[in-house]
Design a protein around this motif. Sequence first.
Motif, PDB file in Angstrom:
ATOM      1  N   LEU A 110      -1.282 -11.351   1.755  1.00 38.75           N
ATOM      2  CA  LEU A 110      -0.580 -10.248   1.100  1.00 38.75           C
ATOM      3  C   LEU A 110      -1.401  -9.687  -0.062  1.00 38.75           C
ATOM      4  O   LEU A 110      -1.470  -8.464  -0.249  1.00 38.75           O
ATOM      5  N   LEU A 111      -2.012 -10.570  -0.841  1.00 38.19           N
ATOM      6  CA  LEU A 111      -2.830 -10.117  -1.958  1.00 38.19           C
ATOM      7  C   LEU A 111      -4.035  -9.314  -1.461  1.00 38.19           C
ATOM      8  O   LEU A 111      -4.418  -8.312  -2.081  1.00 38.19           O
ATOM      9  N   LEU A 112      -4.626  -9.749  -0.360  1.00 41.36           N
ATOM     10  CA  LEU A 112      -5.744  -8.991   0.206  1.00 41.36           C
ATOM     11  C   LEU A 112      -5.290  -7.616   0.683  1.00 41.36           C
ATOM     12  O   LEU A 112      -6.001  -6.616   0.508  1.00 41.36           O
ATOM     13  N   ARG A 113      -4.107  -7.575   1.280  1.00 37.92           N
ATOM     14  CA  ARG A 113      -3.588  -6.289   1.746  1.00 37.92           C
ATOM     15  C   ARG A 113      -3.279  -5.354   0.581  1.00 37.92           C
ATOM     16  O   ARG A 113      -3.552  -4.148   0.628  1.00 37.92           O
ATOM     17  N   TRP A 114      -2.710  -5.915  -0.490  1.00 37.17           N
ATOM     18  CA  TRP A 114      -2.340  -5.100  -1.650  1.00 37.17           C
ATOM     19  C   TRP A 114      -3.528  -4.797  -2.555  1.00 37.17           C
ATOM     20  O   TRP A 114      -3.413  -3.981  -3.478  1.00 37.17           O
ATOM     21  N   SER A 115      -4.651  -5.447  -2.313  1.00 38.15           N
ATOM     22  CA  SER A 115      -5.797  -5.256  -3.207  1.00 38.15           C
ATOM     23  C   SER A 115      -6.307  -3.817  -3.216  1.00 38.15           C
ATOM     24  O   SER A 115      -6.989  -3.400  -4.158  1.00 38.15           O
ATOM     25  N   VAL A 116      -5.966  -3.048  -2.183  1.00 38.32           N
ATOM     26  CA  VAL A 116      -6.408  -1.649  -2.147  1.00 38.32           C
ATOM     27  C   VAL A 116      -5.760  -0.847  -3.262  1.00 38.32           C
ATOM     28  O   VAL A 116      -6.246   0.228  -3.631  1.00 38.32           O
ATOM     29  N   PHE A 117      -4.644  -1.346  -3.799  1.00 38.80           N
ATOM     30  CA  PHE A 117      -3.950  -0.638  -4.876  1.00 38.80           C
ATOM     31  C   PHE A 117      -4.386  -1.116  -6.261  1.00 38.80           C
ATOM     32  O   PHE A 117      -3.900  -0.616  -7.265  1.00 38.80           O
ATOM     33  N   ILE A 118      -5.277  -2.109  -6.295  1.00 33.41           N
ATOM     34  CA  ILE A 118      -5.740  -2.667  -7.566  1.00 33.41           C
ATOM     35  C   ILE A 118      -7.152  -2.164  -7.829  1.00 33.41           C
ATOM     36  O   ILE A 118      -8.020  -2.262  -6.953  1.00 33.41           O
ATOM     37  N   PRO A 119      -7.411  -1.602  -9.013  1.00 32.18           N
ATOM     38  CA  PRO A 119      -8.761  -1.105  -9.313  1.00 32.18           C
ATOM     39  C   PRO A 119      -9.821  -2.193  -9.119  1.00 32.18           C
ATOM     40  O   PRO A 119      -9.598  -3.364  -9.446  1.00 32.18           O
ATOM     41  N   LEU A 120     -10.964  -1.793  -8.582  1.00 35.87           N
ATOM     42  CA  LEU A 120     -12.032  -2.760  -8.315  1.00 35.87           C
ATOM     43  C   LEU A 120     -12.492  -3.459  -9.590  1.00 35.87           C
ATOM     44  O   LEU A 120     -12.825  -4.648  -9.571  1.00 35.87           O
ATOM     45  N   ALA A 121     -12.507  -2.735 -10.697  1.00 35.99           N
ATOM     46  CA  ALA A 121     -12.934  -3.345 -11.965  1.00 35.99           C
ATOM     47  C   ALA A 121     -12.012  -4.501 -12.351  1.00 35.99           C
ATOM     48  O   ALA A 121     -12.479  -5.535 -12.836  1.00 35.99           O
TER      49      ALA A 121
END
Length: 400
Positions: A161-172
């Motif tokens: 789930l965290l990997l899927r939602w990571s697209v919404f988290i800034p890369l920085a």
Amino acid sequence: MNTANTDQRLHSLDNLRAIMMWLGIVVHVSVNYMINPSPTPWRDSQTSVLADLLIVFIHAFRMPVFFILAGFFVAMLVAKRGMAAMLRQRVRKLVWPFMVFWPLLLIFMSLLVAVYAHLNAFGTMGVDFELIPKVPGRPQVSLLHLWFIYYLFLYCLVYALLLRWSVFIPLALQHGFANTWKILCTNWWGIFLLTLPLALAGSFYRNGMVTPLGSFMPHPAEFIHSGMFFSCGIFLYRFQADLLPRFERRCWSYLCAGLPVFVVFLALVKSGGNTESANPGMQTIMAYLYNSVSWLWSFALIGLFLRYLLGKSRLLSYLADSSYWVYLVHMLGTIGFGILLYHSPFGAVGRMMCNIVLTSLFCLLSYHLLVRRGLIERFLNGGASKKAVDAGSVNPGISC
């Protein structure tokens, strides 16, 4: 990192997994003979402080190492095959074996515990489920020792789930969080910061030692405790080029640093922390000390195996192949042989040694004769692995 070096490191971690699995037999045999109150409803008439010491010593690093390795191999599986493939593999390796073996183990272990309870009450063989003592705070129907694969699958779901939602988290922000883990695992003071959430979780448990309740509803303290080590394994895989050589270089430093902390913990237990009336502050201090040892010795063991057991061993490979089966059935041996040894002429230590040997033989022989290269092997392991890297990438580092 060259391929040969990577394979050697995976051999080392697979060797570590095999040894940690076999220490589970030692721990669960020792539970029969411990002096202090036990969360399990079976107890031999003979007890020894050696059993308590073995449990406290091994418990400090065994499950932390398992969850670190589990996180490492799950991250490796995602990197090599993708998130969807990881989840399919985890369902096949964790969910289906749980669904098949948990009901069977519940029946047979309940029967053995009932016999043990009859021995404790009357000194004779018999079956009376009413004699099984109810343990306060523990569910009537528990996960048994399969709590490990139950929690491990939950962690895999959370990770997906965290990997899927990571697209919404800034890369920085993602890189900053990952680098924070790397800094904490790299610097000596980082270990003591990593221990803070574990100390809070452990403050709710006797002596500050988090022990699984076996509930189907995950306990927050247990979920945080094991989840910290699982998360460490994920970032260990990401930064393995930096962290694994560091653990290897500093393995003896980590080991030696943990020894005085462990001695202080034991001193607090002996001086009065090992009581139901121990105040919360003392429990938190003990939890902090104990979990500091868990981090130090987990890193030490990873480094020691990378340094001294980096090659493929036929014996350890065999033990690694058998580990899932042994994990599933070993409690039948530790309890069953405990019953058979109940009236033996040996003292507690003699019974412990006999039980460890008999349970190990039972597990190995049953694996070799009934499981290896057969239908059950394919169901659990997908067949005996030819390379440690294959074993590491498919086996979840299972044990209890």
